[in-house]
Design a protein around this motif. Structure first.
Motif, PDB file in Angstrom:
ATOM      1  N   CYS A   1       0.826  -1.211   0.000  1.00  0.00           N
ATOM      2  CA  CYS A   1       0.000   0.000   0.000  1.00  0.00           C
ATOM      3  C   CYS A   1       0.862   1.264   0.000  1.00  0.00           C
ATOM      4  O   CYS A   1       0.432   2.322  -0.448  1.00  0.00           O
ATOM      5  N   GLY A   2       2.082   1.154   0.538  1.00  0.00           N
ATOM      6  CA  GLY A   2       2.988   2.302   0.538  1.00  0.00           C
ATOM      7  C   GLY A   2       2.759   3.282   1.682  1.00  0.00           C
ATOM      8  O   GLY A   2       3.471   4.277   1.781  1.00  0.00           O
ATOM      9  N   ARG A   3       1.783   3.028   2.556  1.00  0.00           N
ATOM     10  CA  ARG A   3       1.433   4.021   3.586  1.00  0.00           C
ATOM     11  C   ARG A   3       1.489   3.467   5.013  1.00  0.00           C
ATOM     12  O   ARG A   3       1.633   4.226   5.944  1.00  0.00           O
ATOM     13  N   CYS A   4       1.363   2.149   5.181  1.00  0.00           N
ATOM     14  CA  CYS A   4       1.184   1.597   6.541  1.00  0.00           C
ATOM     15  C   CYS A   4       2.526   1.522   7.277  1.00  0.00           C
ATOM     16  O   CYS A   4       3.581   1.817   6.725  1.00  0.00           O
TER      17      CYS A   4
ATOM     18  N   CYS B   1       5.066  -0.696   5.442  1.00  0.00           N
ATOM     19  CA  CYS B   1       5.638  -0.058   4.249  1.00  0.00           C
ATOM     20  C   CYS B   1       6.636   1.028   4.660  1.00  0.00           C
ATOM     21  O   CYS B   1       7.716   1.135   4.083  1.00  0.00           O
TER      22      CYS B   1
ATOM     23  N   CYS C   1       3.282  -6.013   4.013  1.00  0.00           N
ATOM     24  CA  CYS C   1       2.167  -5.073   4.147  1.00  0.00           C
ATOM     25  C   CYS C   1       0.840  -5.823   4.225  1.00  0.00           C
ATOM     26  O   CYS C   1       0.527  -6.632   3.368  1.00  0.00           O
TER      27      CYS C   1
HETATM   28 ZN   LIG Z   1       1.438  -1.114   3.493  1.00  0.00          ZN
END
Ligand SMILES: [Zn+2]
Ligand SMILES: [Zn+2]
Length: 358
Positions: A98-101, A104, A112
């Motif tokens: 997701c690139g945000r959690c 990540c 992720c």
């Molecule tokens: Zn993530």
């Protein structure tokens, strides 16, 4: 412009995939529409198809997670620059974080919890086109013209998973890499470990696989068929010690995904050695976990590869330090059911790369 794709659907476990049309809408924000040039056939696809591993997306589902393709449209505003050379070619990572959690942000995007895997969480690459999250796509703009772009499909899983396993092991030049299971991912672990300066001992139950990796990075090979883990341990450790490598620099990779391979790899542990579990089997094994305590040893799991590492993997391929051609074969997607059957019967020597346009 919505696109009508031809896609191969799994409708029920244990039944053949069925090809039919799939209407794909225009990509939404953060999405890309990718025309599939090639998709690798992975053992995980067989697990989904035969019902031994349930996919996360309800059936029917289009399988396939080793995709190389051409970006046709993205959902983000602004005109796309005209394509030149290989600028619109991408590899779709098998694990799209997701690139945000928290995972990540800690550089552990491959763990992720919100990741999307084509052919598992979303419709995959056994199709002429697919819709994927666009942020994690990896450009092939710098891929030299001598590299067959279709071969890059296996980077999405087999090669990048091997690369991440080698990173996870903390492998350094001069280490002894002990690879249990030298087909598929294991063959790339052999090549990548060698490229990074390790000395490689490959173990397998099949002579022909060992002959192949001996030509691509394995300095020594050990046929394990019919031998006890103790016998194999003695031989493998003997080779490493003859090189003057202490067990603190043993990097063991379990790539067979079999109970026997797991027991063997665990049995290769020694003082302060490191084992990375790469293969998968649903079966349990019995090992004496206290050996970890006694040896002050380390075991890591590894899953996929963060997209940020892909450029390094592509560089190894561009420079010829990792070769794919001897490990793959090409076939039309229309043969997918026959090939899944051959895989189930262990009749596939090489990884298959499927062309959805034929
Ligand atoms: Zn993530
Ligand atoms: Zn796979």
């Amino acid at each position: 412009m919505p696109v009508r794709a031809l896609a191969y659907f799994l409708n029920a476990p244990g039944t053949p995939l069925l090809a039919h049309d799939l209407d794909l809408p225009d990509p939404g924000p953060g999405e890309a529409l990718v025309e599939v040039l090639a998709c690798g056939l992975c053992h995980t696809d067989l697990g989904f198809a035969d019902g031994s591993v349930p996919p996360k997306h309800p059936l029917p589902l289009v399988l396939g997670h080793e995709v190389v393709g051409r970006v046709m449209a993205t959902g983000d505003s602004g005109p796309r620059p005209p394509a030149s050379g290989r600028s619109d070619l991408v590899v779709v990572p098998a694990v799209l974080p997701c690139g945000r959690c928290a995972f990540c942000c800690a550089g552990r995007g491959n763990a992720c919890p919100d990741q999307k895997m084509p052919g598992n969480d979303i419709h995959g690459g056994f199709a002429t086109h697919l819709l994927v999250p666009s942020a994690a796509l990896v450009s092939l703009n710098d891929l030299p013209s001598h590299v067959d772009v279709r071969e890059i499909s296996v980077v999405a899983d087999a090669v990048s998973t091997a690369y991440q396993a080698v990173r996870r092991a903390g492998l350094r030049a001069g280490d002894a890499a002990m690879v249990v299971g030298s087909g598929g991912v294991g063959g790339y672990v052999v090549q990548i470990a060698r490229a990074l300066g390790a000395r490689v001992i490959a173990c397998d139950v099949r002579r022909e696989r060992l002959d192949l990796v001996a030509a691509h990075g394995a300095e020594r090979t050990v046929l394990v068929d019919g031998r006890t883990p103790q016998e194999v341990r003695k031989e493998v450790h003997g080779i490493a010690r003859s090189w003057g490598v202490a067990s603190i620099d043993f990097r063991i990779f379990e790539c067979s995904g079999t109970p026997q391979g797991q027991v063997l790899a665990f049995g290769l542990l020694s003082r302060a050695a490191t084992l990375v579990q790469v293969g998968y089997t649903p079966k349990a094994v019995e090992v004496r976990l206290s050996n970890l305590m006694a040896f002050d040893a380390t075991i890591h799991g590894t899953w996929g590869c963060p997209p940020a590492q892909y450029p390094d993997v592509l560089r190894l391929i561009s420079q010829g330090q990792v070769v794919i051609a001897p490990f793959v074969e090409h076939a039309p997607m229309s043969r997918v059911n026959e090939l899944l059957e051959a895989m189930a019967q262990h009749r596939l020597a090489n990884r298959m790369i499927l062309d959805p346009r034929s």
